[in-house]
Design an enzyme around this catalytic site. Sequence first.
Site, short mmCIF file in Angstrom:
data_model
loop_
_atom_site.label_atom_id
_atom_site.label_comp_id
_atom_site.label_asym_id
_atom_site.label_seq_id
_atom_site.Cartn_x
_atom_site.Cartn_y
_atom_site.Cartn_z
N LYS A 174 0.55 -1.39 0.07
CA LYS A 174 -0.11 -0.11 -0.08
C LYS A 174 0.67 0.75 -0.25
CE LYS A 174 -1.68 2.98 2.78
NZ LYS A 174 -1.67 4.22 2.45
N GLY A 217 7.51 4.68 8.28
CA GLY A 217 6.26 5.84 8.37
C GLY A 217 6.13 5.96 10.18
N THR A 245 6.50 7.07 14.02
CA THR A 245 6.28 5.80 15.03
C THR A 245 5.27 5.42 15.51
OG1 THR A 245 8.11 6.89 15.86
CG2 THR A 245 7.47 6.04 17.78
N GLU A 246 4.25 6.41 15.50
CA GLU A 246 2.99 6.55 16.59
C GLU A 246 1.93 5.49 15.57
OE1 GLU A 246 0.56 10.30 15.60
OE2 GLU A 246 -1.35 8.78 16.23
N GLY A 258 3.58 2.92 13.35
CA GLY A 258 4.69 2.20 14.14
C GLY A 258 4.48 1.08 15.26
N GLU A 312 10.60 0.69 10.24
CA GLU A 312 11.79 1.95 10.00
C GLU A 312 11.02 3.09 10.61
OE1 GLU A 312 12.88 5.02 9.21
OE2 GLU A 312 12.46 3.58 6.81
N CYS A 330 13.65 10.48 7.38
CA CYS A 330 13.77 10.36 8.41
C CYS A 330 14.91 10.07 9.04
CB CYS A 330 12.66 8.59 8.24
SG CYS A 330 14.05 7.51 7.30
N GLU A 383 10.50 14.78 15.87
CA GLU A 383 10.70 14.87 14.26
C GLU A 383 9.17 16.55 13.99
OE1 GLU A 383 9.26 11.40 12.21
OE2 GLU A 383 11.10 11.55 10.94
#
Length: 478
Positions: free
Chosen positions: A184, A236, A238-239, A241, A258, A292, A389
Amino acid sequence: MAKFEYAPAPESRSIVSLRESYGLFINGEFTPGADGRAFKTISPATEEVLAEVTEAGPADVDRAVNAARKAYEHAWSAMPGRERAKYLFRIARIIQERARELAVLESLDNGKPIRESRDVDIPLVAAHFFYHAGWADKLEYAGYGPAPRPLGVTGQVIPWNFPLLMLAWKIAPALACGNTVVLKPAETTPLTALAFAEICQQADLPPGVVNIVTGAGETGRALVEHPGVDKVAFTGSTEVGKQIARACAPTRKKVTLELGGKAANIVFEDAPVDQAVEGIVNGIFFNQGHVCCAGSRLLVQESVYAEVLASLRRRLATLRLGDPLDKNTDVGAINSAAQLAKIRELSEVGEAEGAQRWSPPCELPVKGFWFPPTLFTGVSQAHRIAREEIFGPVLSVLTFRTPAEAVEKANNTPYGLSAGVWTEKGSLILWMASRLRAGVVWANTFNKFDPTSPFGGYKESGYGREGGRHGLEAYLDV
Ligand code: NDP
Protein backbone atom coordinates in the site's frame (compact mmCIF):
# COMPACT_ATOMS: atom_id res chain seq x y z
CA MET A 1 27.16 36.00 -2.19
CA ALA A 2 24.50 37.04 -4.72
CA LYS A 3 22.37 34.46 -6.46
CA PHE A 4 23.10 33.90 -10.14
CA GLU A 5 20.26 34.80 -12.43
CA TYR A 6 19.13 31.51 -13.94
CA ALA A 7 16.66 31.19 -16.79
CA PRO A 8 13.92 28.71 -15.88
CA ALA A 9 14.82 25.18 -17.01
CA PRO A 10 11.69 23.12 -16.54
CA GLU A 11 11.80 19.42 -17.35
CA SER A 12 9.01 18.64 -19.81
CA ARG A 13 6.12 16.72 -18.31
CA SER A 14 5.03 15.45 -21.74
CA ILE A 15 6.95 12.21 -21.10
CA VAL A 16 4.33 11.29 -18.49
CA SER A 17 0.92 10.16 -19.68
CA LEU A 18 -1.45 10.19 -16.76
CA ARG A 19 -4.71 8.29 -16.83
CA GLU A 20 -7.77 10.07 -15.52
CA SER A 21 -8.37 7.30 -13.01
CA TYR A 22 -6.50 4.27 -11.74
CA GLY A 23 -7.82 0.94 -10.46
CA LEU A 24 -6.17 -1.41 -7.99
CA PHE A 25 -3.44 -3.74 -9.25
CA ILE A 26 -4.52 -7.22 -8.23
CA ASN A 27 -3.51 -10.54 -9.79
CA GLY A 28 -1.66 -8.86 -12.62
CA GLU A 29 -4.52 -6.59 -13.70
CA PHE A 30 -5.92 -3.18 -12.93
CA THR A 31 -9.36 -3.73 -11.43
CA PRO A 32 -12.04 -1.48 -9.89
CA GLY A 33 -12.57 -1.48 -6.12
CA ALA A 34 -15.49 -3.41 -4.62
CA ASP A 35 -17.32 -0.38 -3.27
CA GLY A 36 -16.41 2.16 -5.97
CA ARG A 37 -14.68 4.60 -3.64
CA ALA A 38 -11.92 6.85 -4.97
CA PHE A 39 -9.75 9.79 -3.95
CA LYS A 40 -7.77 12.43 -5.82
CA THR A 41 -4.02 12.80 -5.85
CA ILE A 42 -2.72 16.33 -6.39
CA SER A 43 0.51 18.09 -7.23
CA PRO A 44 1.63 19.72 -3.96
CA ALA A 45 3.41 22.45 -5.94
CA THR A 46 0.27 23.67 -7.74
CA GLU A 47 -2.68 21.89 -6.06
CA GLU A 48 -3.66 20.66 -9.55
CA VAL A 49 -5.51 17.33 -9.53
CA LEU A 50 -3.31 14.75 -11.24
CA ALA A 51 -5.57 11.69 -11.20
CA GLU A 52 -8.28 9.84 -9.37
CA VAL A 53 -7.17 6.72 -7.52
CA THR A 54 -9.23 3.82 -6.16
CA GLU A 55 -9.57 3.46 -2.41
CA ALA A 56 -9.23 -0.20 -1.48
CA GLY A 57 -11.58 -1.51 1.19
CA PRO A 58 -11.22 -4.71 3.26
CA ALA A 59 -12.77 -6.86 0.47
CA ASP A 60 -10.19 -5.57 -2.02
CA VAL A 61 -7.33 -6.15 0.41
CA ASP A 62 -8.65 -9.67 0.90
CA ARG A 63 -8.69 -10.24 -2.86
CA ALA A 64 -5.12 -8.98 -3.15
CA VAL A 65 -3.87 -11.16 -0.28
CA ASN A 66 -5.55 -14.23 -1.84
CA ALA A 67 -3.96 -13.46 -5.22
CA ALA A 68 -0.57 -13.15 -3.51
CA ARG A 69 -1.13 -16.47 -1.68
CA LYS A 70 -2.00 -18.27 -4.90
CA ALA A 71 1.00 -16.80 -6.70
CA TYR A 72 3.22 -17.75 -3.75
CA GLU A 73 2.08 -21.36 -3.71
CA HIS A 74 1.78 -22.04 -7.42
CA ALA A 75 4.42 -19.86 -9.04
CA TRP A 76 6.90 -17.82 -7.09
CA SER A 77 8.13 -19.83 -4.10
CA ALA A 78 8.65 -22.93 -6.24
CA MET A 79 10.56 -21.08 -8.95
CA PRO A 80 14.36 -21.55 -8.85
CA GLY A 81 16.22 -18.46 -7.63
CA ARG A 82 17.99 -18.04 -10.97
CA GLU A 83 14.58 -17.69 -12.68
CA ARG A 84 13.31 -15.18 -10.10
CA ALA A 85 16.54 -13.24 -10.69
CA LYS A 86 15.69 -12.86 -14.37
CA TYR A 87 12.44 -11.09 -13.51
CA LEU A 88 14.20 -8.79 -11.07
CA PHE A 89 16.89 -7.93 -13.62
CA ARG A 90 14.16 -7.25 -16.18
CA ILE A 91 12.32 -4.94 -13.79
CA ALA A 92 15.58 -3.11 -13.00
CA ARG A 93 16.31 -2.57 -16.68
CA ILE A 94 12.78 -1.32 -17.42
CA ILE A 95 13.13 1.15 -14.52
CA GLN A 96 16.32 2.43 -16.11
CA GLU A 97 14.64 2.69 -19.51
CA ARG A 98 11.71 4.59 -18.02
CA ALA A 99 13.85 6.58 -15.57
CA ARG A 100 13.05 10.04 -16.92
CA GLU A 101 9.32 9.37 -16.94
CA LEU A 102 9.44 8.00 -13.38
CA ALA A 103 11.47 10.98 -12.15
CA VAL A 104 8.99 13.48 -13.60
CA LEU A 105 6.04 11.53 -12.20
CA GLU A 106 7.64 11.37 -8.74
CA SER A 107 8.34 15.11 -8.71
CA LEU A 108 4.80 15.88 -9.87
CA ASP A 109 3.08 13.77 -7.22
CA ASN A 110 5.52 14.31 -4.34
CA GLY A 111 6.82 17.86 -4.90
CA LYS A 112 10.51 16.94 -4.65
CA PRO A 113 13.01 18.66 -6.99
CA ILE A 114 13.57 16.85 -10.29
CA ARG A 115 17.32 17.02 -9.61
CA GLU A 116 16.76 14.68 -6.65
CA SER A 117 14.22 12.31 -8.21
CA ARG A 118 16.38 12.08 -11.37
CA ASP A 119 19.80 11.78 -9.71
CA VAL A 120 19.04 10.08 -6.40
CA ASP A 121 15.65 8.36 -6.09
CA ILE A 122 15.27 6.61 -9.44
CA PRO A 123 18.91 5.44 -9.86
CA LEU A 124 18.71 3.99 -6.34
CA VAL A 125 15.41 2.27 -7.18
CA ALA A 126 17.06 0.51 -10.14
CA ALA A 127 20.13 -0.27 -8.01
CA HIS A 128 17.97 -1.99 -5.39
CA PHE A 129 16.44 -4.29 -8.00
CA PHE A 130 19.81 -5.04 -9.60
CA TYR A 131 21.39 -5.75 -6.21
CA HIS A 132 18.63 -8.08 -5.04
CA ALA A 133 18.45 -9.80 -8.42
CA GLY A 134 22.02 -10.83 -7.67
CA TRP A 135 20.99 -12.39 -4.37
CA ALA A 136 18.02 -14.40 -5.70
CA ASP A 137 20.12 -17.43 -6.72
CA LYS A 138 22.73 -17.11 -3.95
CA LEU A 139 20.58 -17.13 -0.83
CA GLU A 140 22.29 -20.23 0.50
CA TYR A 141 25.49 -18.15 0.79
CA ALA A 142 23.81 -15.31 2.73
CA GLY A 143 24.59 -16.83 6.11
CA TYR A 144 21.06 -17.97 6.94
CA GLY A 145 21.52 -21.71 6.51
CA PRO A 146 21.98 -24.00 3.50
CA ALA A 147 18.44 -23.69 2.11
CA PRO A 148 16.70 -20.59 3.51
CA ARG A 149 12.94 -20.54 2.95
CA PRO A 150 10.75 -17.53 2.14
CA LEU A 151 8.04 -16.45 4.58
CA GLY A 152 5.00 -16.30 2.27
CA VAL A 153 2.78 -13.28 1.65
CA THR A 154 4.21 -9.92 2.73
CA GLY A 155 2.04 -6.89 3.56
CA GLN A 156 4.00 -3.69 3.02
CA VAL A 157 2.98 -0.13 3.88
CA ILE A 158 5.12 2.81 2.79
CA PRO A 159 5.15 6.61 3.29
CA TRP A 160 5.13 9.55 0.90
CA ASN A 161 8.65 10.94 1.27
CA PHE A 162 10.44 8.54 -1.14
CA PRO A 163 7.48 6.80 -2.76
CA LEU A 164 9.19 4.67 -5.41
CA LEU A 165 12.41 4.21 -3.45
CA MET A 166 10.56 2.89 -0.39
CA LEU A 167 8.65 0.55 -2.70
CA ALA A 168 11.97 -0.75 -4.05
CA TRP A 169 13.41 -1.19 -0.52
CA LYS A 170 10.40 -3.34 0.29
CA ILE A 171 9.59 -5.23 -2.93
CA ALA A 172 13.09 -6.08 -4.22
CA PRO A 173 14.26 -8.15 -1.19
CA ALA A 174 10.81 -9.72 -0.74
CA LEU A 175 10.76 -11.03 -4.32
CA ALA A 176 14.43 -12.04 -4.32
CA CYS A 177 13.79 -14.25 -1.29
CA GLY A 178 10.74 -15.90 -2.89
CA ASN A 179 7.88 -14.05 -1.16
CA THR A 180 4.91 -12.41 -2.84
CA VAL A 181 3.73 -8.89 -2.06
CA VAL A 182 0.72 -6.73 -1.34
CA LEU A 183 1.88 -3.13 -1.03
CA LYS A 184 0.00 0.00 0.00
CA PRO A 185 1.57 3.28 -1.10
CA ALA A 186 0.82 6.52 0.79
CA GLU A 187 -2.44 8.27 -0.01
CA THR A 188 -0.71 11.44 -1.27
CA THR A 189 1.83 9.69 -3.54
CA PRO A 190 0.36 6.61 -5.25
CA LEU A 191 1.31 7.35 -8.87
CA THR A 192 4.80 5.86 -9.14
CA ALA A 193 3.62 2.67 -7.39
CA LEU A 194 0.91 2.40 -10.06
CA ALA A 195 3.54 2.99 -12.76
CA PHE A 196 5.52 0.19 -11.11
CA ALA A 197 2.45 -2.05 -11.49
CA GLU A 198 2.64 -1.40 -15.25
CA ILE A 199 6.33 -2.28 -15.13
CA CYS A 200 5.44 -5.64 -13.53
CA GLN A 201 3.09 -6.27 -16.47
CA GLN A 202 5.79 -5.19 -18.92
CA ALA A 203 8.25 -7.60 -17.27
CA ASP A 204 5.71 -10.45 -17.54
CA LEU A 205 5.87 -11.03 -13.81
CA PRO A 206 3.49 -13.89 -12.97
CA PRO A 207 0.07 -12.51 -11.89
CA GLY A 208 -0.34 -12.02 -8.14
CA VAL A 209 3.38 -11.86 -7.29
CA VAL A 210 3.05 -8.09 -6.79
CA ASN A 211 -0.27 -6.45 -5.89
CA ILE A 212 -0.73 -2.71 -5.26
CA VAL A 213 -3.70 -1.55 -3.17
CA THR A 214 -4.13 2.22 -3.00
CA GLY A 215 -5.93 3.94 -0.14
CA ALA A 216 -5.37 5.74 3.14
CA GLY A 217 -4.61 4.61 6.70
CA GLU A 218 -7.63 2.30 6.88
CA THR A 219 -6.43 0.36 3.84
CA GLY A 220 -3.03 0.02 5.49
CA ARG A 221 -4.65 -1.23 8.68
CA ALA A 222 -6.74 -3.80 6.78
CA LEU A 223 -3.57 -5.04 5.10
CA VAL A 224 -1.34 -5.39 8.16
CA GLU A 225 -4.16 -6.97 10.18
CA HIS A 226 -5.15 -9.46 7.45
CA PRO A 227 -4.69 -13.01 8.78
CA GLY A 228 -3.35 -14.19 5.40
CA VAL A 229 -0.28 -11.96 5.69
CA ASP A 230 2.87 -13.70 6.99
CA LYS A 231 5.19 -10.72 7.20
CA VAL A 232 4.58 -7.00 7.72
CA ALA A 233 7.05 -4.32 6.63
CA PHE A 234 6.25 -0.72 7.50
CA THR A 235 7.95 2.63 7.07
CA GLY A 236 6.28 5.70 8.54
CA SER A 237 5.57 7.46 11.81
CA THR A 238 6.49 6.02 15.20
CA GLU A 239 2.87 6.40 16.31
CA VAL A 240 1.49 4.18 13.53
CA GLY A 241 4.47 1.83 13.93
CA LYS A 242 3.47 1.26 17.55
CA GLN A 243 -0.13 0.54 16.51
CA ILE A 244 1.12 -2.02 14.01
CA ALA A 245 3.46 -3.63 16.55
CA ARG A 246 0.51 -3.95 18.96
CA ALA A 247 -1.79 -5.40 16.29
CA CYS A 248 0.81 -7.98 15.21
CA ALA A 249 2.05 -8.92 18.69
CA PRO A 250 -0.51 -11.71 19.29
CA THR A 251 0.04 -13.18 15.80
CA ARG A 252 2.87 -15.20 14.24
CA LYS A 253 3.59 -12.41 11.76
CA LYS A 254 7.18 -11.32 11.40
CA VAL A 255 7.42 -7.50 11.56
CA THR A 256 10.00 -4.89 10.56
CA LEU A 257 9.43 -1.21 11.36
CA GLU A 258 11.36 1.77 10.04
CA LEU A 259 10.08 4.79 11.94
CA GLY A 260 11.02 8.36 12.77
CA GLY A 261 14.31 9.99 13.66
CA LYS A 262 15.88 13.12 15.14
CA ALA A 263 19.44 12.72 13.98
CA ALA A 264 22.38 14.72 15.31
CA ASN A 265 24.82 16.08 12.76
CA ILE A 266 27.95 16.79 14.83
CA VAL A 267 30.58 19.28 13.67
CA PHE A 268 33.94 19.36 15.50
CA GLU A 269 36.29 22.34 15.46
CA ASP A 270 38.79 20.62 13.15
CA ALA A 271 36.18 19.84 10.46
CA PRO A 272 36.60 21.44 7.03
CA VAL A 273 33.88 24.07 7.40
CA ASP A 274 32.83 24.43 3.74
CA GLN A 275 32.48 20.67 3.35
CA ALA A 276 30.60 20.38 6.64
CA VAL A 277 28.21 23.15 5.62
CA GLU A 278 27.41 21.26 2.40
CA GLY A 279 26.74 18.18 4.53
CA ILE A 280 24.52 20.11 6.92
CA VAL A 281 22.50 21.53 4.01
CA ASN A 282 22.22 18.11 2.40
CA GLY A 283 21.35 16.60 5.77
CA ILE A 284 18.29 18.73 6.44
CA PHE A 285 17.19 20.45 3.22
CA PHE A 286 17.43 17.43 0.89
CA ASN A 287 13.85 16.40 0.02
CA GLN A 288 12.52 19.41 2.02
CA GLY A 289 13.66 17.63 5.19
CA HIS A 290 11.04 14.91 4.61
CA VAL A 291 13.67 12.33 5.50
CA CYS A 292 13.48 9.97 8.46
CA CYS A 293 17.26 10.08 8.87
CA ALA A 294 17.52 13.87 8.30
CA GLY A 295 20.22 15.66 10.29
CA SER A 296 17.61 17.83 12.00
CA ARG A 297 19.74 18.63 15.09
CA LEU A 298 23.01 20.36 14.31
CA LEU A 299 25.54 20.07 17.16
CA VAL A 300 28.45 22.49 16.63
CA GLN A 301 31.53 22.68 18.80
CA GLU A 302 31.40 26.04 20.57
CA SER A 303 34.80 27.23 19.28
CA VAL A 304 33.61 27.19 15.63
CA TYR A 305 29.96 28.07 16.21
CA ALA A 306 30.17 31.63 14.83
CA GLU A 307 32.14 30.57 11.76
CA VAL A 308 29.88 27.61 10.92
CA LEU A 309 26.70 29.65 11.42
CA ALA A 310 27.90 32.52 9.25
CA SER A 311 28.86 30.12 6.50
CA LEU A 312 25.61 28.20 6.80
CA ARG A 313 23.51 31.39 6.55
CA ARG A 314 25.46 32.45 3.46
CA ARG A 315 24.86 29.05 1.87
CA LEU A 316 21.15 29.01 2.69
CA ALA A 317 20.74 32.36 0.96
CA THR A 318 21.77 30.65 -2.31
CA LEU A 319 19.16 27.87 -2.20
CA ARG A 320 16.47 28.11 -4.84
CA LEU A 321 12.95 27.23 -3.80
CA GLY A 322 10.25 26.69 -6.39
CA ASP A 323 8.92 24.58 -9.25
CA PRO A 324 9.97 20.96 -8.53
CA LEU A 325 10.23 20.30 -12.27
CA ASP A 326 12.78 23.09 -12.75
CA LYS A 327 16.29 21.64 -12.94
CA ASN A 328 17.67 24.62 -10.95
CA THR A 329 15.42 24.00 -7.96
CA ASP A 330 17.04 22.97 -4.66
CA VAL A 331 13.99 23.04 -2.38
CA GLY A 332 10.63 21.83 -3.67
CA ALA A 333 7.11 21.77 -2.25
CA ILE A 334 5.96 20.36 1.09
CA ASN A 335 4.11 17.13 0.34
CA SER A 336 0.68 18.01 1.74
CA ALA A 337 -1.35 20.70 3.47
CA ALA A 338 -1.39 18.52 6.60
CA GLN A 339 2.40 18.22 6.68
CA LEU A 340 2.77 21.97 6.10
CA ALA A 341 0.43 22.65 9.05
CA LYS A 342 2.58 20.39 11.26
CA ILE A 343 5.82 22.14 10.24
CA ARG A 344 4.24 25.55 10.85
CA GLU A 345 2.90 24.51 14.23
CA LEU A 346 6.22 23.14 15.50
CA SER A 347 8.10 26.18 14.18
CA GLU A 348 5.73 28.47 16.07
CA VAL A 349 6.27 26.40 19.20
CA GLY A 350 10.04 26.82 18.67
CA GLU A 351 9.68 30.61 18.74
CA ALA A 352 7.25 30.55 21.65
CA GLU A 353 9.69 28.44 23.67
CA GLY A 354 12.42 31.04 23.12
CA ALA A 355 14.56 29.83 20.21
CA GLN A 356 15.54 32.35 17.50
CA ARG A 357 14.16 31.70 14.05
CA TRP A 358 15.90 32.69 10.82
CA SER A 359 15.21 32.10 7.13
CA PRO A 360 16.96 33.64 4.11
CA PRO A 361 14.92 36.07 2.02
CA CYS A 362 12.79 33.67 0.03
CA GLU A 363 9.71 34.27 -2.07
CA LEU A 364 7.11 31.52 -1.73
CA PRO A 365 4.80 30.65 -4.64
CA VAL A 366 1.17 31.60 -4.05
CA LYS A 367 -0.34 28.23 -4.95
CA GLY A 368 0.74 24.97 -3.38
CA PHE A 369 2.40 24.06 -0.07
CA TRP A 370 5.69 25.79 0.72
CA PHE A 371 7.97 26.41 3.67
CA PRO A 372 11.29 28.32 3.51
CA PRO A 373 14.57 26.76 4.69
CA THR A 374 14.63 27.65 8.38
CA LEU A 375 17.26 27.73 11.15
CA PHE A 376 16.63 27.87 14.86
CA THR A 377 19.47 28.99 17.12
CA GLY A 378 19.48 29.26 20.89
CA VAL A 379 17.84 25.84 21.03
CA SER A 380 17.99 23.88 24.27
CA GLN A 381 17.56 20.13 24.59
CA ALA A 382 14.22 20.63 26.31
CA HIS A 383 12.67 22.51 23.38
CA ARG A 384 10.12 20.56 21.38
CA ILE A 385 11.95 21.45 18.15
CA ALA A 386 14.99 19.60 19.54
CA ARG A 387 12.98 16.57 20.61
CA GLU A 388 10.24 16.00 18.04
CA GLU A 389 10.51 15.05 14.40
CA ILE A 390 9.44 18.10 12.37
CA PHE A 391 9.84 16.33 9.01
CA GLY A 392 10.40 19.59 7.17
CA PRO A 393 13.17 22.03 6.17
CA VAL A 394 13.83 23.16 9.73
CA LEU A 395 17.20 22.85 11.47
CA SER A 396 17.70 23.20 15.24
CA VAL A 397 21.21 24.31 16.21
CA LEU A 398 22.79 23.36 19.54
CA THR A 399 26.38 23.59 20.77
CA PHE A 400 28.81 21.41 22.74
CA ARG A 401 32.33 21.68 24.14
CA THR A 402 33.70 18.11 24.45
CA PRO A 403 33.20 14.87 22.51
CA ALA A 404 31.57 13.32 25.59
CA GLU A 405 29.04 16.14 25.73
CA ALA A 406 28.34 15.72 22.01
CA VAL A 407 27.64 12.00 22.52
CA GLU A 408 25.37 12.67 25.47
CA LYS A 409 23.34 15.29 23.60
CA ALA A 410 23.20 13.25 20.40
CA ASN A 411 21.88 10.20 22.27
CA ASN A 412 19.40 12.25 24.30
CA THR A 413 16.43 11.31 22.11
CA PRO A 414 13.92 8.48 21.97
CA TYR A 415 15.02 7.91 18.36
CA GLY A 416 18.19 6.34 16.95
CA LEU A 417 18.18 6.13 13.19
CA SER A 418 21.26 8.02 12.05
CA ALA A 419 24.01 10.47 12.99
CA GLY A 420 26.77 12.43 11.28
CA VAL A 421 30.28 13.23 12.49
CA TRP A 422 32.51 15.89 10.92
CA THR A 423 36.17 15.87 11.95
CA GLU A 424 39.61 15.37 10.48
CA LYS A 425 40.56 12.76 13.09
CA GLY A 426 39.87 9.13 12.22
CA SER A 427 40.28 8.11 15.85
CA LEU A 428 37.57 10.58 16.93
CA ILE A 429 35.23 9.25 14.24
CA LEU A 430 35.65 5.70 15.58
CA TRP A 431 35.33 6.85 19.20
CA MET A 432 32.08 8.67 18.38
CA ALA A 433 30.67 5.91 16.15
CA SER A 434 31.05 3.31 18.88
CA ARG A 435 29.11 5.50 21.34
CA LEU A 436 26.33 6.93 19.17
CA ARG A 437 23.12 4.95 19.50
CA ALA A 438 22.15 5.20 15.84
CA GLY A 439 21.66 2.59 13.12
CA VAL A 440 23.81 4.53 10.64
CA VAL A 441 26.70 6.85 11.47
CA TRP A 442 28.04 8.88 8.55
CA ALA A 443 31.54 10.32 8.77
CA ASN A 444 32.30 13.52 6.83
CA THR A 445 29.24 12.95 4.69
CA PHE A 446 25.48 12.63 5.20
CA ASN A 447 22.45 10.96 3.59
CA LYS A 448 24.51 8.47 1.61
CA PHE A 449 22.50 5.40 0.63
CA ASP A 450 23.51 2.18 -1.04
CA PRO A 451 21.56 -1.05 -1.53
CA THR A 452 24.47 -3.08 -0.17
CA SER A 453 24.41 -1.29 3.18
CA PRO A 454 21.91 -2.19 5.92
CA PHE A 455 19.69 0.64 7.20
CA GLY A 456 17.49 0.70 10.30
CA GLY A 457 17.03 2.06 13.77
CA TYR A 458 17.57 1.79 17.50
CA LYS A 459 14.92 2.54 20.13
CA GLU A 460 11.78 4.25 18.79
CA SER A 461 13.21 4.41 15.28
CA GLY A 462 12.09 0.82 14.81
CA TYR A 463 13.57 -2.62 14.39
CA GLY A 464 14.89 -4.79 11.58
CA ARG A 465 17.29 -3.80 8.82
CA GLU A 466 16.68 -3.07 5.16
CA GLY A 467 19.37 -3.45 2.49
CA GLY A 468 22.52 -5.50 2.30
CA ARG A 469 22.88 -9.09 3.45
CA HIS A 470 21.29 -8.18 6.79
CA GLY A 471 18.12 -6.97 5.07
CA LEU A 472 17.48 -10.43 3.60
CA GLU A 473 16.89 -11.83 7.08
CA ALA A 474 13.58 -9.96 7.30
CA TYR A 475 12.24 -11.92 4.31
CA LEU A 476 13.52 -15.38 5.17
CA ASP A 477 12.26 -17.97 7.63
CA VAL A 478 15.29 -17.87 9.93
P1 NDP B 1 2.00 7.58 8.73
O1 NDP B 1 2.81 6.72 9.61
O2 NDP B 1 0.61 7.88 9.10
O3 NDP B 1 1.96 6.96 7.26
C1 NDP B 1 2.80 5.95 6.75
C2 NDP B 1 1.98 4.93 5.96
O4 NDP B 1 1.14 4.19 6.83
C3 NDP B 1 1.06 5.54 4.93
O5 NDP B 1 0.96 4.69 3.81
C4 NDP B 1 -0.25 5.60 5.70
O6 NDP B 1 -1.34 5.73 4.87
C5 NDP B 1 -0.21 4.29 6.43
N1 NDP B 1 -1.04 4.21 7.63
C6 NDP B 1 -1.59 5.20 8.38
N2 NDP B 1 -2.26 4.69 9.44
C7 NDP B 1 -2.13 3.34 9.37
C8 NDP B 1 -2.58 2.25 10.19
N3 NDP B 1 -3.30 2.45 11.30
N4 NDP B 1 -2.26 0.99 9.85
C9 NDP B 1 -1.50 0.77 8.75
N5 NDP B 1 -1.05 1.75 7.93
C10 NDP B 1 -1.35 3.03 8.24
O7 NDP B 1 2.78 8.92 8.49
P2 NDP B 1 2.15 10.31 8.01
O8 NDP B 1 2.11 10.33 6.56
O9 NDP B 1 0.88 10.62 8.70
O10 NDP B 1 3.25 11.30 8.55
C11 NDP B 1 3.21 11.71 9.91
C12 NDP B 1 4.57 11.87 10.47
O11 NDP B 1 5.27 10.64 10.41
C13 NDP B 1 5.47 12.81 9.69
O12 NDP B 1 5.27 14.12 10.04
C14 NDP B 1 6.81 12.30 10.07
O13 NDP B 1 7.18 12.84 11.29
C15 NDP B 1 6.62 10.83 10.23
N6 NDP B 1 7.03 10.06 9.04
C16 NDP B 1 8.17 9.34 9.09
C17 NDP B 1 8.57 8.65 7.97
C18 NDP B 1 9.80 7.86 7.95
O14 NDP B 1 10.34 7.61 6.89
N7 NDP B 1 10.27 7.37 9.07
C19 NDP B 1 7.84 8.71 6.72
C20 NDP B 1 6.61 9.44 6.79
C21 NDP B 1 6.26 10.09 7.92
P3 NDP B 1 -1.78 7.19 4.32
O15 NDP B 1 -0.57 7.96 3.97
O16 NDP B 1 -2.51 6.87 3.13
O17 NDP B 1 -2.52 7.81 5.44
